[in-house]
Design a protein around this motif. Structure first.
Motif, PDB file in Angstrom:
ATOM      1  N   VAL A 120       0.829  -1.202   0.000  1.00 59.80           N
ATOM      2  CA  VAL A 120       0.000   0.000   0.000  1.00 59.80           C
ATOM      3  C   VAL A 120       0.866   1.255   0.000  1.00 59.80           C
ATOM      4  CG1 VAL A 120      -0.264   0.165   2.509  1.00 59.80           C
ATOM      5  CG2 VAL A 120      -2.064   1.041   1.028  1.00 59.80           C
ATOM      6  N   LEU A 121       2.006   1.225   0.683  1.00 56.91           N
ATOM      7  CA  LEU A 121       2.896   2.385   0.700  1.00 56.91           C
ATOM      8  C   LEU A 121       3.532   2.605  -0.664  1.00 56.91           C
ATOM      9  CD1 LEU A 121       4.688   2.003   4.162  1.00 56.91           C
ATOM     10  CD2 LEU A 121       2.728   3.434   3.573  1.00 56.91           C
ATOM     11  N   ALA A 122       3.928   1.519  -1.329  1.00 54.02           N
ATOM     12  CA  ALA A 122       4.509   1.651  -2.672  1.00 54.02           C
ATOM     13  C   ALA A 122       3.496   2.212  -3.654  1.00 54.02           C
ATOM     14  CB  ALA A 122       5.013   0.293  -3.152  1.00 54.02           C
ATOM     15  N   THR A 123       2.254   1.785  -3.516  1.00 55.12           N
ATOM     16  CA  THR A 123       1.207   2.271  -4.415  1.00 55.12           C
ATOM     17  C   THR A 123       0.998   3.766  -4.276  1.00 55.12           C
ATOM     18  OG1 THR A 123       0.074   0.135  -4.354  1.00 55.12           O
ATOM     19  CG2 THR A 123      -1.227   2.039  -5.036  1.00 55.12           C
ATOM     20  N   PHE A 124       0.836   4.226  -3.045  1.00 57.40           N
ATOM     21  CA  PHE A 124       0.548   5.646  -2.855  1.00 57.40           C
ATOM     22  C   PHE A 124       1.795   6.507  -2.962  1.00 57.40           C
ATOM     23  CE2 PHE A 124      -3.212   3.656  -1.015  1.00 57.40           C
ATOM     24  CZ  PHE A 124      -4.182   4.356  -1.695  1.00 57.40           C
ATOM     25  N   ALA A 125       2.957   5.922  -2.764  1.00 61.42           N
ATOM     26  CA  ALA A 125       4.184   6.661  -3.070  1.00 61.42           C
ATOM     27  C   ALA A 125       4.240   6.956  -4.563  1.00 61.42           C
ATOM     28  CB  ALA A 125       5.405   5.847  -2.639  1.00 61.42           C
ATOM     29  N   LEU A 126       3.827   5.991  -5.378  1.00 59.77           N
ATOM     30  CA  LEU A 126       3.778   6.219  -6.824  1.00 59.77           C
ATOM     31  C   LEU A 126       2.751   7.294  -7.168  1.00 59.77           C
ATOM     32  CD1 LEU A 126       4.637   5.385  -9.707  1.00 59.77           C
ATOM     33  CD2 LEU A 126       2.823   3.666  -9.647  1.00 59.77           C
TER      34      LEU A 126
END
Length: 290
Positions: free
Chosen positions: A195-201
């Protein structure tokens, strides 16, 4: 009998494949043309209305833009603002989502109602500009980061993800003497990589492509980002060289536009495949519970 095993089902599937392939090709062709045009000569761009491969390969457009101080400064500025902004926005979102995931938090329902309200309604351009001005952030890179530091949609998804994690993880950590910050940093964040990688993108793409914020808040052209430079290049009738470029050299105007567009788009396209494995999981993993 399954519909896909029938003749009609197979015809329907084939028609879908053909139609979606055509849509994909039509969508992809403009990008291919811009990419090919960035490596073509100005004469070829003028002569040929459309092509996917240049007849004469040329790096003149890229040599010109990278020798222009304004472009390199805008590129470095955009990279730094995107990196810092992504970290800051993700940190703000996570630290607000974590306490809201606890049902024992006082005023939790009121805060969540305000978050949902902010997701539907915004303050508007003029009030936001006045707020940034009163905070003394005009002509500052923080004006590109702080006004959008927390996205309500991202906050709710991350909050739901934290809420779905087993409560026993926190209870066992507290028994071992862990603090709330220690639980978040050592236990929850390592489990939240998708989830962090997704919203970091999401945050990185939003900051990288942001055009309106620099236009509103940055009047000093030495602080312009890549999107502002791209606007200047595409809007100007011609582009004069500066710096180490020969003053007698006439740059390929259309080729420069294509080269700047490629450089402005390529980093996101490069990083996306590395985060793609987390993308679908990260979007859905926190969207089940409310």
């Amino acid at each position: 009998m399954k519909i896909h095993n029938t003749t009609g089902g197979r015809v329907f599937d084939a028609a879908n494949y053909v139609f979606l392939s055509l849509v994909g090709i039509v969508t992809l062709l403009p990008f291919v043309y811009v990419f090919a045009g960035s490596f073509a000569t100005e004469a070829e761009i003028t002569r040929r209305a459309f092509f996917v491969w240049p007849e004469q390969f040329s790096l003149g457009s890229y040599e010109y833009i990278f020798s222009t101080p304004a472009f390199t400064r805008a590129l470095i500025t955009t990279i730094l603002v995107t990196a810092v902004g992504t970290v800051v926005q993700l940190a703000f979102t996570v630290t607000m989502a974590y306490p809201l995931a606890k049902k024992t938090l006082r005023g939790r329902k009121l805060i969540l109602s305000l978050v949902v309200f902010a997701m539907v309604f915004s303050g508007g351009m003029i009030p936001t500009f006045l707020l940034v001005k009163d905070l003394g952030l005009l002509n500052s890179y923080w004006a590109l980061i702080l006004p959008a530091a927390i996205n309500p949609f991202s906050l709710i998804i991350i909050k739901n993800f934290f809420q779905e994690l087993p409560a026993e993880l926190e209870e066992s950590a507290k028994m071992d003497g862990a603090t709330e910050i220690g639980i978040l940093w050592r236990i929850l964040l390592p489990l939240s990589k998708p989830v962090l990688a997704t919203f970091a993108l999401f945050y990185a793409v939003g900051i990288w492509n942001d055009f309106m914020s620099p236009l509103l808040y940055l009047s000093d052209n030495s602080k312009w980002t890549l999107q502002m430079y791209l606007r200047q290049v595409t809007a100007a009738s011609d582009l004069l060289g500066t710096g180490n470029v020969d003053p007698n050299y006439i740059p390929p105007e259309q080729g420069i536009k294509f080269a700047v567009i490629v450089v402005a788009t390529l980093p996101i396209l490069i990083f996306y495949p590395f985060l793609q494995k987390h993308f679908a999981k990260g979007m859905l993993i926190g969207s089940v519970k409310g």
